[in-house]
Structures are given as C-alpha cells and as structure tokens.
Write a protein that holds these residues in place. Structure first.
Motif, mmCIF file in Angstrom:
data_model
loop_
_atom_site.group_PDB
_atom_site.id
_atom_site.type_symbol
_atom_site.label_atom_id
_atom_site.label_comp_id
_atom_site.label_asym_id
_atom_site.label_seq_id
_atom_site.Cartn_x
_atom_site.Cartn_y
_atom_site.Cartn_z
ATOM 1 N N TRP A 27 28.505 -11.585 9.501
ATOM 2 C CA TRP A 27 29.919 -11.688 9.122
ATOM 3 C C TRP A 27 30.041 -12.262 7.705
ATOM 4 C CZ3 TRP A 27 34.471 -9.941 10.643
ATOM 5 C CH2 TRP A 27 35.617 -10.536 10.144
ATOM 6 N N ALA A 28 29.359 -13.373 7.441
ATOM 7 C CA ALA A 28 29.447 -14.016 6.126
ATOM 8 C C ALA A 28 28.873 -13.120 5.037
ATOM 9 C CB ALA A 28 28.719 -15.359 6.149
ATOM 10 N N TRP A 30 28.848 -9.864 4.975
ATOM 11 C CA TRP A 30 29.848 -8.825 4.709
ATOM 12 C C TRP A 30 31.008 -9.397 3.904
ATOM 13 C CZ3 TRP A 30 34.681 -7.881 7.646
ATOM 14 C CH2 TRP A 30 35.352 -6.742 7.182
ATOM 15 N N CYS A 31 31.464 -10.589 4.271
ATOM 16 C CA CYS A 31 32.603 -11.203 3.574
ATOM 17 C C CYS A 31 32.267 -11.551 2.131
ATOM 18 C CB CYS A 31 33.076 -12.447 4.316
ATOM 19 S SG CYS A 31 33.804 -12.091 5.929
ATOM 20 N N ALA A 37 34.933 -5.857 1.431
ATOM 21 C CA ALA A 37 35.076 -7.152 2.093
ATOM 22 C C ALA A 37 36.528 -7.410 2.481
ATOM 23 C CB ALA A 37 34.577 -8.260 1.173
ATOM 24 N N PRO A 38 36.734 -8.182 3.555
ATOM 25 C CA PRO A 38 38.091 -8.474 4.001
ATOM 26 C C PRO A 38 38.763 -9.518 3.109
ATOM 27 C CG PRO A 38 36.549 -9.701 5.322
ATOM 28 C CD PRO A 38 35.738 -8.823 4.406
ATOM 29 N N THR A 40 40.484 -13.133 2.232
ATOM 30 C CA THR A 40 39.997 -14.477 2.532
ATOM 31 C C THR A 40 40.557 -14.977 3.851
ATOM 32 O OG1 THR A 40 39.816 -14.945 0.178
ATOM 33 C CG2 THR A 40 39.856 -16.837 1.650
ATOM 34 N N ALA A 43 38.740 -13.250 6.646
ATOM 35 C CA ALA A 43 37.345 -13.689 6.667
ATOM 36 C C ALA A 43 37.214 -15.071 7.306
ATOM 37 C CB ALA A 43 36.767 -13.703 5.256
ATOM 38 N N ARG A 156 34.564 -13.028 -5.106
ATOM 39 C CA ARG A 156 34.449 -13.370 -3.692
ATOM 40 C C ARG A 156 33.708 -14.673 -3.473
ATOM 41 N NH1 ARG A 156 32.242 -7.743 -1.786
ATOM 42 N NH2 ARG A 156 31.098 -8.181 -3.668
#
Length: 193
Positions: A27-28, A30-31, A37-38, A40, A43, A156
C-alpha cells in the motif's frame, strides 16, 4: 457445533505480522511511488484501515494481555514499515538550491534522559520554485549557501538532502517489532474454555 481447539488460532496469529507488513508495504509503495497514486486523504485513510484492522485481528487471535501487547508491537512495526518505505521512495530529481533562511529549532525529548535535539529547517530558492523548504536538514547552512536537494517532482514524498543513505534504521526497527509480535503470538497460551 464444534468448538475451536485452544491452539487453532496460533498459526494464523503468528503469520499475521508478516502478512500485514507485506500488505502495508505494498500500500505504502503504491502511495509513494505508483504512477497513479491516490490522494493523500485516501492514502492515509487506507493505511489507517490496514493498520487498525491488522491490530484488531491480532488481538482477537491472541487475546488477553499478550494480545494487547502484541497488537501494539504489530502497529508500531507497521508504522516503521511505512517510514522505511517512505524513506526508500524515489526522489528522482536533484536540484541545487540557494538557502534563503536557516532556522534552528530545539525540540525537547520527554523520554528517558530528556535530551534535546536541534532540528534545522531551511527555506530555499530552487529552480522552478520547488522544493521551497527542507524540514530536516543535517546542519545549519548560511544564508546564500547552496544545498543539493533530492525530491519527487510529483510531490508525493518530502524533499531530503541529496545523498541521504538508505532507510536501514527504520527497516531494522520494523523487522524487530514485527518479529517480537510474532514471538508473542507463538508463546501466548490460548485462553481456556
């Protein structure tokens, strides 16, 4: 209806720290580094759900004081996993920036010894206007001095001094905490009927 045997949940509880760490890392990663990326908000919310879900699942599987202590170790290990992932995230661009202002802030520690730590924050003039600030500079720089800063053009991850080493400290902390959580699950005696 058959009752669950007292040790039936132990293997699942022992595997939970490794599985949760892999999910949180993915998850991290990808964020912090994904091409799509999604936001904030999404995320952080997703990471919080993963972390809390893993801690609750651990507590339910192990139970008692060991479950509470192990869930705390698991949560801290997952936070360290996120920190290591963030530190390892790509900062593909490097800029030489001029220091506009340098501030030293003394932060008190409320832990053992109460030692103070000096944190340097640099206001920067960089080509293109970004990054505008370096929050954790290793030392104070004189006004007008030059600093090389590694940053992510997609913004990011926060900028860092160029040449900063790999995230070994956070990664080792994560491994230690997750291993301790696994040991607690392995030695915890199941609750009686």
């Amino acid at each position: 209806m058959t009752e669950e045997e007292p040790g039936a949940r132990r293997p699942a509880a022992m595997a939970l720290p490794a599985v949760a760490a892999a999910c949180v890392y993915a998850w991290a990663r990808w964020c912090f580094g994904g091409s799509a990326a999604p936001s904030t908000t999404f995320a952080v919310a997703g990471g919080a759900v993963l972390l809390l879900g893993a801690a609750v699942a651990y507590f339910v599987a192990v139970r008692g004081a060991g479950g509470l202590f192990g869930a705390l170790l698991l949560a801290l290990g997952l936070l360290a996993t996120v920190a290591a992932t963030e530190q390892a995230a790509a900062r593909g661009a490097v800029a030489t920036c001029v220091v506009r202002e340098s501030r030293a802030e003394v932060e008190a520690s409320f832990g053992e010894g109460g030692a103070e730590k000096t944190v340097y924050r640099l206001a920067l003039d960089c080509p293109g206007g970004y990054p505008a600030e370096l929050k954790d500079a290793p030392s104070a720089e004189p006004r007008g001095g030059e600093v090389r800063v590694a940053y992510d053009p997609r913004r990011r991850v926060s900028p860092a001094p160029a040449g900063e080493g790999p995230p070994w400290k956070a990664a080792l902390t994560a491994l230690l905490l997750l291993a301790l959580g696994t040991v607690v699950a392995a030695v915890r005696r199941p609750a009686g009927p």
